[in-house]
Design a protein around this motif. Structure first.
Motif, PDB file in Angstrom:
ATOM      1  N   GLY A  88       1.781   8.683   6.431  1.00 56.72           N
ATOM      2  CA  GLY A  88       3.141   8.281   6.093  1.00 56.72           C
ATOM      3  C   GLY A  88       3.446   8.507   4.626  1.00 56.72           C
ATOM      4  N   VAL A  89       4.737   8.487   4.298  1.00 58.17           N
ATOM      5  CA  VAL A  89       5.169   8.785   2.928  1.00 58.17           C
ATOM      6  C   VAL A  89       4.696   7.710   1.957  1.00 58.17           C
ATOM      7  N   ALA A  90       4.871   6.438   2.307  1.00 59.28           N
ATOM      8  CA  ALA A  90       4.541   5.350   1.373  1.00 59.28           C
ATOM      9  C   ALA A  90       3.064   5.372   0.991  1.00 59.28           C
ATOM     10  N   ASN A  91       2.181   5.533   1.976  1.00 61.75           N
ATOM     11  CA  ASN A  91       0.751   5.563   1.681  1.00 61.75           C
ATOM     12  C   ASN A  91       0.368   6.813   0.891  1.00 61.75           C
ATOM     13  N   THR A  92       1.004   7.925   1.200  1.00 64.71           N
ATOM     14  CA  THR A  92       0.709   9.157   0.466  1.00 64.71           C
ATOM     15  C   THR A  92       1.119   9.026  -0.992  1.00 64.71           C
ATOM     16  N   LEU A  93       2.281   8.455  -1.246  1.00 60.96           N
ATOM     17  CA  LEU A  93       2.709   8.238  -2.627  1.00 60.96           C
ATOM     18  C   LEU A  93       1.804   7.237  -3.337  1.00 60.96           C
ATOM     19  N   ALA A  94       1.277   6.261  -2.591  1.00 61.53           N
ATOM     20  CA  ALA A  94       0.333   5.301  -3.181  1.00 61.53           C
ATOM     21  C   ALA A  94      -0.952   6.015  -3.625  1.00 61.53           C
ATOM     22  N   LEU A  95      -1.402   6.995  -2.832  1.00 61.98           N
ATOM     23  CA  LEU A  95      -2.578   7.778  -3.218  1.00 61.98           C
ATOM     24  C   LEU A  95      -2.302   8.553  -4.509  1.00 61.98           C
ATOM     25  N   ILE A 351     -13.272   2.541  -0.317  1.00 63.50           N
ATOM     26  CA  ILE A 351     -13.237   1.770  -1.559  1.00 63.50           C
ATOM     27  C   ILE A 351     -12.885   0.325  -1.242  1.00 63.50           C
ATOM     28  N   GLY A 352     -13.747  -0.611  -1.674  1.00 57.87           N
ATOM     29  CA  GLY A 352     -13.446  -2.025  -1.501  1.00 57.87           C
ATOM     30  C   GLY A 352     -14.602  -2.773  -0.855  1.00 57.87           C
ATOM     31  N   GLU A 353     -14.344  -4.019  -0.476  1.00 60.69           N
ATOM     32  CA  GLU A 353     -15.374  -4.847   0.147  1.00 60.69           C
ATOM     33  C   GLU A 353     -15.616  -4.378   1.579  1.00 60.69           C
ATOM     34  N   LEU A 354     -16.884  -4.330   1.955  1.00 56.82           N
ATOM     35  CA  LEU A 354     -17.229  -3.909   3.312  1.00 56.82           C
ATOM     36  C   LEU A 354     -16.863  -5.004   4.307  1.00 56.82           C
ATOM     37  N   PRO A 355     -16.155  -4.664   5.378  1.00 57.01           N
ATOM     38  CA  PRO A 355     -15.736  -5.684   6.346  1.00 57.01           C
ATOM     39  C   PRO A 355     -16.936  -6.351   7.014  1.00 57.01           C
ATOM     40  N   GLY A 356     -16.872  -7.684   7.099  1.00 56.42           N
ATOM     41  CA  GLY A 356     -17.952  -8.438   7.715  1.00 56.42           C
ATOM     42  C   GLY A 356     -19.193  -8.562   6.872  1.00 56.42           C
ATOM     43  N   ARG A 357     -19.129  -8.100   5.614  1.00 57.28           N
ATOM     44  CA  ARG A 357     -20.296  -8.155   4.719  1.00 57.28           C
ATOM     45  C   ARG A 357     -19.845  -8.685   3.358  1.00 57.28           C
ATOM     46  N   PRO A 358     -19.483  -9.956   3.270  1.00 63.44           N
ATOM     47  CA  PRO A 358     -18.976 -10.499   2.001  1.00 63.44           C
ATOM     48  C   PRO A 358     -19.968 -10.314   0.859  1.00 63.44           C
ATOM     49  N   GLY A 359     -19.425  -9.897  -0.288  1.00 65.68           N
ATOM     50  CA  GLY A 359     -20.261  -9.663  -1.465  1.00 65.68           C
ATOM     51  C   GLY A 359     -20.790  -8.251  -1.574  1.00 65.68           C
ATOM     52  N   GLU A 360     -20.569  -7.417  -0.541  1.00 71.11           N
ATOM     53  CA  GLU A 360     -21.004  -6.016  -0.580  1.00 71.11           C
ATOM     54  C   GLU A 360     -19.774  -5.118  -0.708  1.00 71.11           C
ATOM     55  N   TYR A 361     -19.801  -4.253  -1.711  1.00 69.44           N
ATOM     56  CA  TYR A 361     -18.652  -3.411  -2.023  1.00 69.44           C
ATOM     57  C   TYR A 361     -19.095  -1.951  -2.060  1.00 69.44           C
ATOM     58  N   ALA A 374     -12.465   7.824  -9.273  1.00 70.57           N
ATOM     59  CA  ALA A 374     -13.555   6.890  -9.557  1.00 70.57           C
ATOM     60  C   ALA A 374     -13.247   5.880 -10.649  1.00 70.57           C
ATOM     61  N   ILE A 375     -12.519   6.269 -11.680  1.00 73.61           N
ATOM     62  CA  ILE A 375     -12.281   5.323 -12.776  1.00 73.61           C
ATOM     63  C   ILE A 375     -11.397   4.173 -12.311  1.00 73.61           C
ATOM     64  N   ALA A 376     -10.308   4.494 -11.616  1.00 71.06           N
ATOM     65  CA  ALA A 376      -9.451   3.436 -11.080  1.00 71.06           C
ATOM     66  C   ALA A 376     -10.165   2.668  -9.971  1.00 71.06           C
ATOM     67  N   ALA A 377     -10.997   3.363  -9.187  1.00 68.30           N
ATOM     68  CA  ALA A 377     -11.748   2.686  -8.122  1.00 68.30           C
ATOM     69  C   ALA A 377     -12.718   1.673  -8.716  1.00 68.30           C
ATOM     70  N   LYS A 395      -4.127   1.829   1.197  1.00 71.27           N
ATOM     71  CA  LYS A 395      -4.640   1.552   2.544  1.00 71.27           C
ATOM     72  C   LYS A 395      -5.506   2.678   3.106  1.00 71.27           C
ATOM     73  N   PRO A 396      -5.177   3.958   2.878  1.00 73.33           N
ATOM     74  CA  PRO A 396      -6.042   5.017   3.415  1.00 73.33           C
ATOM     75  C   PRO A 396      -7.464   5.007   2.863  1.00 73.33           C
ATOM     76  N   PHE A 397      -7.728   4.211   1.803  1.00 72.98           N
ATOM     77  CA  PHE A 397      -9.071   4.103   1.238  1.00 72.98           C
ATOM     78  C   PHE A 397      -9.847   2.909   1.793  1.00 72.98           C
ATOM     79  N   TRP A 398      -9.216   2.020   2.518  1.00 69.62           N
ATOM     80  CA  TRP A 398      -9.885   0.800   2.973  1.00 69.62           C
ATOM     81  C   TRP A 398     -11.053   1.126   3.910  1.00 69.62           C
ATOM     82  N   PRO A 399     -12.219   0.525   3.699  1.00 73.17           N
ATOM     83  CA  PRO A 399     -13.375   0.801   4.564  1.00 73.17           C
ATOM     84  C   PRO A 399     -13.164   0.376   6.021  1.00 73.17           C
ATOM     85  N   GLU A 400     -12.253  -0.566   6.254  1.00 75.84           N
ATOM     86  CA  GLU A 400     -12.031  -1.085   7.618  1.00 75.84           C
ATOM     87  C   GLU A 400     -11.721   0.024   8.623  1.00 75.84           C
TER      88      GLU A 400
END
Length: 405
Positions: A88-95, A351-361, A374-377, A395-400
């Motif tokens: 979608g446009v919104a997520n693409t512009l967010a990237l 990029i972000g916290e792994l789902p179901g694994r709190p404290g693991e990123y 990488a710098i912003a990540a 959202k397209p970067f979320w590990p979920e």
């Protein structure tokens, strides 16, 4: 394949870092991986007042960071058109905005800490070699312009005038791009992180990460560390510590050559629009050119050995330069190397916290475009850990998307 691969970016560099003789027993956060992702994450963690320990099994920047083509490409991995269709446009512009933010951070950090990494902002041309590729570029350009993004389209005559070459049918020219010496950036940022009390150690191999209640035990070849959180900044090799990611992030080997310094041919960097080659010309005149994985029977998929060269890919790189640009027919190739990238099915990182694994990123799986993310990540992940999230992760970067369902 017996030739030794020696990266221009790593030869010579002082890449061994030891913040102390002994491994600390405790840390707020252990960051696994000493490339741009791991060092960026440690830098931002230390800025936020958290004690981080970076563990790198080799030397700083010795993986994909120190073995790439020196590009900092704004925008999406996919073409804008394909990204809009997928997300979608919104997520693409967010990237796009995420890479823009990363570039602003890069500029600020190099100025603030006097990091001399040959950073130069310029343009990037996507070059089409067939009418079909030209048509696709034109459609993507029109869509980008309709959403307010700056982009120029060069037809056959204009691209020939700008490249001094008749091989290309068209080009899409991005006004925002950068080139840099990636290993120098990592070393400079590591020194800044150390000054902020981050602990960085090379030649430490992490063997296992074990959850203990709300904390973690990180077992290495030189002892154990207890930590409240852990960050996997190991890109293509992440599945060795997180088997659940086997097949999600796939190792792919890239190959790059560096010419002797030559006369200035381009005032822009470029990629082939079918993603088979990418090049920068440094201010010293040296051309860094990578790609041509399709020349290999395996397409270099699933390979993790960055110490050897694939002759078919190497000959493809050299032949393209010789055959495409008349002034490069006799140019000497002074360096040739390989590096291992981490590819995902949708070409976006996790990029972000792994789902179901709190404290693991995690911040990995860049599909060959890690530098502009990488710098912003690193900042976004550090903020998540510190509970002060100010840098939204698109959202397209979320590990979920890979690890749920």
């Amino acid at each position: 394949m017996t030739s030794r691969a020696v990266s221009f970016w790593l030869n010579p560099q002082e890449l061994s870092f030891q913040s102390g003789q002994d491994l600390p027993n405790l840390a707020d956060v252990v960051v696994i991986g000493g490339g741009i992702t791991g060092i960026s994450t440690a830098y931002w963690l230390s800025r936020l007042g958290l004690h981080s320990v970076v563990l790198e099994r080799g030397e700083l920047s010795c993986g994909a960071t120190g073995r790439n083509g020196g590009h900092f490409v704004f925008g999406t991995n996919q073409s804008f058109k394909d990204s809009v269709a997928a997300h979608g446009v919104a997520n693409t512009l967010a990237l796009w905005n995420f890479t823009r933010q990363s570039a602003e951070l890069l500029k600020d950090l190099t100025e603030q800490h006097n990091i001399d990494c040959d950073l130069r902002f310029n343009r990037l041309a996507y070059l089409a070699m067939t009418p079909e590729q030209a048509q696709s570029l034109q459609e993507s350009c029109e869509l980008m312009m309709s959403h307010g993004l700056a982009i120029k389209y060069w037809g056959k005559q204009e691209v020939e005038r700008n490249t001094q070459c008749s091989s290309f049918s068209a080009a899409a020219v991005e006004p925002h791009h950068a080139q840099l010496w990636p290993a120098k950036l990592v070393v400079g940022l590591a020194k800044a992180a150390q000054q902020q009390q981050a602990h960085i150690q090379t030649q430490i191999e992490v063997q296992a990460v074990t959850r203990q209640a709300k904390e973690f035990r990180i077992t290495t070849n030189q002892g154990e560390i207890q930590a409240k959180a852990v960050v996997y900044a190991t890109n293509a090799l992440t599945y060795h510590l997180l088997p659940v990611l086997k097949g999600v992030i796939v190792p792919v080997r890239g190959q790059v050559v560096a010419t002797a310094p030559t006369s200035q041919l381009f005032d822009f960097d470029w990629c082939l629009s079918n993603d088979t080659g990418y090049a920068i010309q440094r201010q010293d005149g040296r051309i860094i050119f990578g790609g041509m994985r399709w020349k290999s029977p395996t397409k270099e998929i699933g390979l993790e050995d960055d110490s050897t060269l694939e002759p078919l890919v190497g000959e493809g790189l050299k032949a393209f330069l010789r055959d495409t640009f008349s002034s490069l027919k006799e140019v000497a190739i002074e360096y040739e190397w390989t590096g291992i990238m981490g590819f995902t099915a949708d070409e976006n990182p996790l990029i972000g916290e792994l789902p179901g694994r709190p404290g693991e990123y995690i911040s990995a799986g860049y599909t060959g475009h890690g530098m502009p993310v990488a710098i912003a990540a690193g900042k976004a992940v550090a903020e998540q850990i510190a509970g002060s999230a100010q840098t939204p992760i698109p959202k397209p970067f979320w590990p979920e998307r890979f690890l749920l369902g």
